[in-house]
Design an enzyme around this catalytic site. Sequence first.
Site, mmCIF file in Angstrom:
data_model
loop_
_atom_site.group_PDB
_atom_site.id
_atom_site.type_symbol
_atom_site.label_atom_id
_atom_site.label_comp_id
_atom_site.label_asym_id
_atom_site.label_seq_id
_atom_site.Cartn_x
_atom_site.Cartn_y
_atom_site.Cartn_z
ATOM 1 N N CYS A 10 -2.814 8.797 3.413
ATOM 2 C CA CYS A 10 -2.767 8.247 2.187
ATOM 3 C C CYS A 10 -3.915 8.167 1.251
ATOM 4 O O CYS A 10 -3.768 8.223 0.229
ATOM 5 C CB CYS A 10 -2.514 6.650 2.233
ATOM 6 S SG CYS A 10 -3.685 5.774 3.126
ATOM 7 N N GLU A 34 0.842 -1.185 -0.049
ATOM 8 C CA GLU A 34 0.075 0.087 0.062
ATOM 9 C C GLU A 34 0.816 1.294 0.078
ATOM 10 O O GLU A 34 1.419 1.532 0.927
ATOM 11 C CB GLU A 34 -0.890 0.114 1.245
ATOM 12 C CG GLU A 34 -1.978 0.958 1.322
ATOM 13 C CD GLU A 34 -1.759 2.381 1.736
ATOM 14 O OE1 GLU A 34 -1.404 3.325 0.960
ATOM 15 O OE2 GLU A 34 -1.735 2.660 2.933
#
Length: 629
Positions: A362, A328
């Site tokens: 994020c 990720e």
Amino acid sequence: MSLFLHPLITLNIWSDDHGIDVFYLLSLFFAFGIWLVFQRYQRASNSAVPFKFSVPEPAEVGWKSFVIDDPTLTSHETNEDLLPSFTIQGRKYITSFDPATGLHIQTYLADGKEEIAQKIEKADEAQLSWRETSFTQRRRVVRSLLKWMVDNQNICAKVACRDTGKTMVDAALGEILTTCSKMEWLIAHGEKTLRPERRCRNTMLAYKTSEVHYEPLGAVAGIVSWNYPLHNAWSPILAALFSGNSIVLKCSENVIWSTSWYIYIIRSCLEACGHDPEIVQLVCCWPEDADALTTSSLIKHITFIGSEEVGRKVAVAATKHLTPVTLELGGKDPAIIMPGTDLNKWVSTWMRGVYQNVGQNCIGIERLIVHRSQYDDLFDIFSQRVTKLRLGSVMAPNDQGYLSPVDCGAMISSARFDALEHLITETEEFGNGVHVEGGKRHKHIYNDKGTYFLPTVIGPVSSDMTIAQKELFAPIALIMPYGTVDEAINIANSTRYGLGASVFGPDQRQCLKVARELECGMVSINDFGVFYVPSFPCSQDLPFGGTKYSGYGRFAGPEGLRSLTNPKAIMVDRWPVFVQTSIPKVLDYPIRSLTTSWEFTAGLVRFLYADGWRSRIRGLITVINASRK
């Protein structure tokens, strides 16, 4: 006289044969009593277990220490002035401090390659007993942690605030709420996701049953970023434990103090529940020693949360033993604002999407893509709002000794301030008409050693600008005008990233149509980031991850939990006494006739898969004739 047990069922108590009816009634009551006892036992075996823990002093509001005399605060490397009285020759240390105030928290001994290898071995050995635990036992651990977190959310948030400089609200939304959601999902749906499941049968093997068993991998690793020290640590740990694995978690040196405490809580809970706390290991090392974790033959899976640059190194290192990796990585999330959208209705959502955790998120919104007709209004609204945001440390008390009322905390360090300011200056000089509100570091009047960056708005920004292509990970909103919806989609897809996105507009069907054209892993319609914390009862039920240079693989949801297992296919006979696989003589070795055996197999294919019942009957006849030869 009848006793109603169900709208469609009645039990006659009085009839010609009273003895039989009374027997049935007593049997019913007896069965009901057994069910009540079983339910009480289930509740007892799943009830939360209390456990003792200590609260660290730096988590107190107004805690005092000495300020590190370092105007840049860009590194946690060994500070010779802050070493403990006893040190180990040749070892490196990590200096921990509060980025909002510059207060020194603690100095830690960094793990070396030998220490990392030892921790991996401990986790691997402890997993042998943990993998044999039942889902009931695992649920009890998660339920105990959930109850503890709800009861102690205040101290959990303060620990995160002290180590990262964030606000209590940011900690509540990004740390507490998401982690509770994760645990709630595991308790409600974890077993259903991982228990053996039946798969469909085909005609040829109709006499067999096929199943998939999700077996633990062993010792897995989590390498996580610093922006959410509680959630980024607990999320991979909870998933690993519930799937029967042990885990070695490597935290960032930026948040070793808070992560150490969060891991201490999990290990205390495991011990109170009667399990070996060694199934959870914490590693914190410098980059040159990290290969001891990523190249270990004992690590069976790696979950990485962090930058693209480091993610590439992890993926390469993992190829040594073909260790599967979930990456990720970065994001440059767009929010497309459809023509005619009520800006005032959604501006609060966009503000939270951009400035949550001072942009260190994020799935934070970095690009607001708005129709030209509404560009000026949106820029004015954002400009007015950001100038009113208050920066500071919630852990520095106000005049009454309570938490300070601040909107935005500090960034984790000032390491990127020069690059951000250079990028913003370059954008201003790119072309005429670019306006910037904020755009520079901020020297706090009370916390002058804190690492603050002003909330910023920049526009109009175009896709060919460098600032529109790089992940900023900062409190900066880029406002990008468009002419047509197709142009808006092209702008959204113009970066190397593809993590999350949002689409806002009055027509939900049109928003959904645009969402399907976006190159990303997750999209929210008229909302921000809710694909990670959906509403009850399916919270955390969606896979989290991206595409393109935002990484691959998924965590969260059934896909994430199953990625930590070995899916083993098992087939068994449904009626082994009556039907089992046998080899027809026409196919038995040594084959007597190639022509006959071919006729048999060709007829079998036609019988099983031909289009139309006449062709299938002809295939069956061919099979029968060939088997007689």
